[in-house]
Enzyme design. Structure first.
Site, PDB file in Angstrom:
ATOM      1  N   HIS A 140      -3.921  -4.867   7.725  1.00 13.23           N
ATOM      2  CA  HIS A 140      -4.073  -3.780   8.919  1.00 13.23           C
ATOM      3  C   HIS A 140      -3.369  -3.814   9.831  1.00 13.23           C
ATOM      4  O   HIS A 140      -3.429  -4.439  10.338  1.00 13.23           O
ATOM      5  CB  HIS A 140      -5.690  -3.331   9.024  1.00 13.23           C
ATOM      6  CG  HIS A 140      -5.690  -1.701   9.750  1.00 13.23           C
ATOM      7  ND1 HIS A 140      -5.660  -0.682  10.420  1.00 13.23           N
ATOM      8  CD2 HIS A 140      -6.809  -1.114   8.541  1.00 13.23           C
ATOM      9  CE1 HIS A 140      -5.994   0.127  10.342  1.00 13.23           C
ATOM     10  NE2 HIS A 140      -5.890   0.366   9.268  1.00 13.23           N
ATOM     11  N   ASP A 141      -2.588  -2.974  10.064  1.00 11.40           N
ATOM     12  CA  ASP A 141      -1.546  -3.096  11.483  1.00 11.40           C
ATOM     13  C   ASP A 141      -0.714  -4.301  11.432  1.00 11.40           C
ATOM     14  O   ASP A 141       0.081  -4.922  12.319  1.00 11.40           O
ATOM     15  CB  ASP A 141      -2.098  -3.200  12.732  1.00 11.40           C
ATOM     16  CG  ASP A 141      -2.531  -1.477  12.706  1.00 11.40           C
ATOM     17  OD1 ASP A 141      -2.110  -0.680  12.321  1.00 11.40           O
ATOM     18  OD2 ASP A 141      -3.835  -1.638  13.621  1.00 11.40           O
ATOM     19  N   ARG A 159      -9.450   8.914  -0.891  1.00 12.83           N
ATOM     20  CA  ARG A 159      -9.942   8.935  -0.231  1.00 12.83           C
ATOM     21  C   ARG A 159     -10.424  10.539  -0.906  1.00 12.83           C
ATOM     22  O   ARG A 159     -10.173  11.117  -1.508  1.00 12.83           O
ATOM     23  CB  ARG A 159      -9.366   9.291   1.066  1.00 12.83           C
ATOM     24  CG  ARG A 159      -9.212   7.902   1.818  1.00 12.83           C
ATOM     25  CD  ARG A 159      -9.155   8.054   3.147  1.00 12.83           C
ATOM     26  NE  ARG A 159      -8.239   7.206   3.857  1.00 12.83           N
ATOM     27  CZ  ARG A 159      -9.109   6.558   4.508  1.00 12.83           C
ATOM     28  NH1 ARG A 159     -10.549   6.889   4.853  1.00 12.83           N
ATOM     29  NH2 ARG A 159      -8.874   4.975   5.150  1.00 12.83           N
ATOM     30  N   HIS A 177       1.692   1.167   6.144  1.00 17.27           N
ATOM     31  CA  HIS A 177       2.167   1.573   7.304  1.00 17.27           C
ATOM     32  C   HIS A 177       2.937   1.553   8.111  1.00 17.27           C
ATOM     33  O   HIS A 177       4.356   2.307   8.329  1.00 17.27           O
ATOM     34  CB  HIS A 177       0.946   1.961   8.596  1.00 17.27           C
ATOM     35  CG  HIS A 177       1.599   3.332   9.361  1.00 17.27           C
ATOM     36  ND1 HIS A 177       1.871   4.847   8.953  1.00 17.27           N
ATOM     37  CD2 HIS A 177       2.322   2.678  10.774  1.00 17.27           C
ATOM     38  CE1 HIS A 177       2.033   5.237  10.138  1.00 17.27           C
ATOM     39  NE2 HIS A 177       2.189   4.082  11.169  1.00 17.27           N
ATOM     40  N   HIS A 222      -4.279  11.912   0.906  1.00 17.18           N
ATOM     41  CA  HIS A 222      -2.872  10.918   0.183  1.00 17.18           C
ATOM     42  C   HIS A 222      -2.901  10.796  -1.537  1.00 17.18           C
ATOM     43  O   HIS A 222      -2.146  11.754  -1.998  1.00 17.18           O
ATOM     44  CB  HIS A 222      -2.402   9.715   0.417  1.00 17.18           C
ATOM     45  CG  HIS A 222      -3.248   8.950   1.619  1.00 17.18           C
ATOM     46  ND1 HIS A 222      -3.992   8.054   0.488  1.00 17.18           N
ATOM     47  CD2 HIS A 222      -3.798   8.560   3.039  1.00 17.18           C
ATOM     48  CE1 HIS A 222      -4.925   7.443   1.401  1.00 17.18           C
ATOM     49  NE2 HIS A 222      -5.074   8.127   2.925  1.00 17.18           N
ATOM     50  N   GLU A 233      -8.580   0.454  -2.957  1.00 17.09           N
ATOM     51  CA  GLU A 233      -9.542   0.028  -1.873  1.00 17.09           C
ATOM     52  C   GLU A 233     -10.141   0.969  -1.736  1.00 17.09           C
ATOM     53  O   GLU A 233      -9.901   2.225  -2.117  1.00 17.09           O
ATOM     54  CB  GLU A 233      -8.984   0.047  -0.375  1.00 17.09           C
ATOM     55  CG  GLU A 233      -8.093  -0.996  -0.139  1.00 17.09           C
ATOM     56  CD  GLU A 233      -6.498  -0.160   1.066  1.00 17.09           C
ATOM     57  OE1 GLU A 233      -6.614  -1.809   1.268  1.00 17.09           O
ATOM     58  OE2 GLU A 233      -7.353   0.261   1.683  1.00 17.09           O
ATOM     59  N   ASN A 242       1.142  -1.352   0.494  1.00 15.72           N
ATOM     60  CA  ASN A 242       0.345   0.141   0.174  1.00 15.72           C
ATOM     61  C   ASN A 242       0.306   1.010   0.295  1.00 15.72           C
ATOM     62  O   ASN A 242       1.995   1.591   0.776  1.00 15.72           O
ATOM     63  CB  ASN A 242      -0.854  -0.320   1.578  1.00 15.72           C
ATOM     64  CG  ASN A 242      -1.648   1.111   1.500  1.00 15.72           C
ATOM     65  OD1 ASN A 242      -1.503   2.407   1.163  1.00 15.72           O
ATOM     66  ND2 ASN A 242      -3.039   1.354   1.802  1.00 15.72           N
ATOM     67  N   HIS A 281      -5.929   3.589  -1.379  1.00 15.25           N
ATOM     68  CA  HIS A 281      -6.960   3.837  -0.560  1.00 15.25           C
ATOM     69  C   HIS A 281      -6.995   5.470  -1.202  1.00 15.25           C
ATOM     70  O   HIS A 281      -6.788   6.262  -0.300  1.00 15.25           O
ATOM     71  CB  HIS A 281      -6.719   3.719   0.000  1.00 15.25           C
ATOM     72  CG  HIS A 281      -8.007   3.543   1.111  1.00 15.25           C
ATOM     73  ND1 HIS A 281      -8.205   2.754   2.191  1.00 15.25           N
ATOM     74  CD2 HIS A 281      -9.231   4.571   0.986  1.00 15.25           C
ATOM     75  CE1 HIS A 281      -9.763   2.896   2.725  1.00 15.25           C
ATOM     76  NE2 HIS A 281      -9.975   4.120   2.093  1.00 15.25           N
ATOM     77  N   THR A 296      -7.995   5.870   9.446  1.00 19.73           N
ATOM     78  CA  THR A 296      -7.987   5.344   8.449  1.00 19.73           C
ATOM     79  C   THR A 296      -8.682   3.908   8.905  1.00 19.73           C
ATOM     80  O   THR A 296      -9.231   4.053   9.506  1.00 19.73           O
ATOM     81  CB  THR A 296      -6.173   4.728   8.618  1.00 19.73           C
ATOM     82  OG1 THR A 296      -6.016   3.450   8.611  1.00 19.73           O
ATOM     83  CG2 THR A 296      -6.222   3.997  10.244  1.00 19.73           C
TER      84      THR A 296
END
Ligand code: PXP
Length: 236
Positions: A190-191, A45, A214, A50, A70, A7, A43, A100
């Protein structure tokens, strides 16, 4: 083998903090693929804080591996993805200004909405994945909506990993087993990071793809992008 989709939102965040073109999102996507990433995730938005709409379009010619977009399926988002025709669209239930993703879909409550969106994406030959919490009824709901895959929201696993990883992974194993029985593909994200990824991938044998942003981009500050991608790949 589980695919690694990188990502690249954070590259765009860094670029936008200064205005201008650097670091160059397109070049980052090229490099990630050269260094071994199996795909690129973005992603976009609504506030374009970003990845911008222009980035999403420009990446179409740069992403030669899997292109995963996404987002919440607003009218605008659907217009973008049906023009770009990425390999996969991952539907997330995010409200517009959230920092997020922070929850999976209620696939039962949103059955009609999701079914209609999925039908439209399938008409454009786009594979669809739905972001869900590891709950059996949500996995069943995703199947009823005719999704091709689910993306398991891994925040809860990652938060409890250090304390009790065996317990933390249980709902994910059950959800992935049900998905397999229902012939739904399984992604996750995620994470996820260098500490918790391997245990997750080892225990979810039908895991087709993870999308990681991230932690991977943060690790790359110290370890370099090529080395970091290779390290994540080795854990898979
Ligand atoms: N999957 C979804 C649906 C997301 O929204 C995000 C964050 O953009 C990720 C995966 C990747 O999460 P992380 O940046 O924590 O690796």
């Amino acid at each position: 083998m589980t695919n690694l989709s990188v990502n690249i939102n954070k590259i765009a965040t860094l670029r936008n903090s200064r205005g201008g073109r650097f670091p160059d999102v397109l070049n980052a996507a090229r490099k990630c693929q050269d260094f071994g990433a199996d795909g690129i995730t973005i992603h976009p938005r609504p506030d374009q804080r970003h990845i911008t709409r222009d980035d999403a379009y420009a990446l179409k010619d740069v992403v030669t591996k899997e292109y995963n977009i996404e987002g919440f399926p607003s009218k605008d988002f659907i217009e973008i993805v049906t023009k770009i025709l990425p390999t996969q669209v991952t539907l997330v239930p995010d409200p517009p200004n959230i920092l997020t993703s922070n929850n999976g879909w209620d696939t039962n409550k949103n059955f009609i909405f999701l079914s209609d969106i999925i039908e439209e994406l399938h008409a454009h030959n786009i594979r669809v994945s739905i972001f869900v919490n590891p709950a059996l009824e949500m996995v069943e709901g995703a199947k009823k909506c005719n999704s091709d895959r689910i993306e398991l929201y891994t925040e809860a696993y990652c938060n409890s990993f250090k304390e009790d990883k065996k317990k933390a992974i249980q709902p994910y194993i059950q959800s992935a087993e049900l998905a397999e029985n229902l012939k739904l593909g399984v992604n996750a994200g995620h994470d996820l990071n260098l500490d918790n990824l391997q245990y997750f991938a080892k225990n979810i044998p039908n895991l087709e793809e993870v999308s990681i942003g991230h932690a991977l981009i943060s690790d790359a500050l110290y370890l370099g992008l090529e080395n970091t991608i290779q390290m994540y790949k080795r854990l898979l």
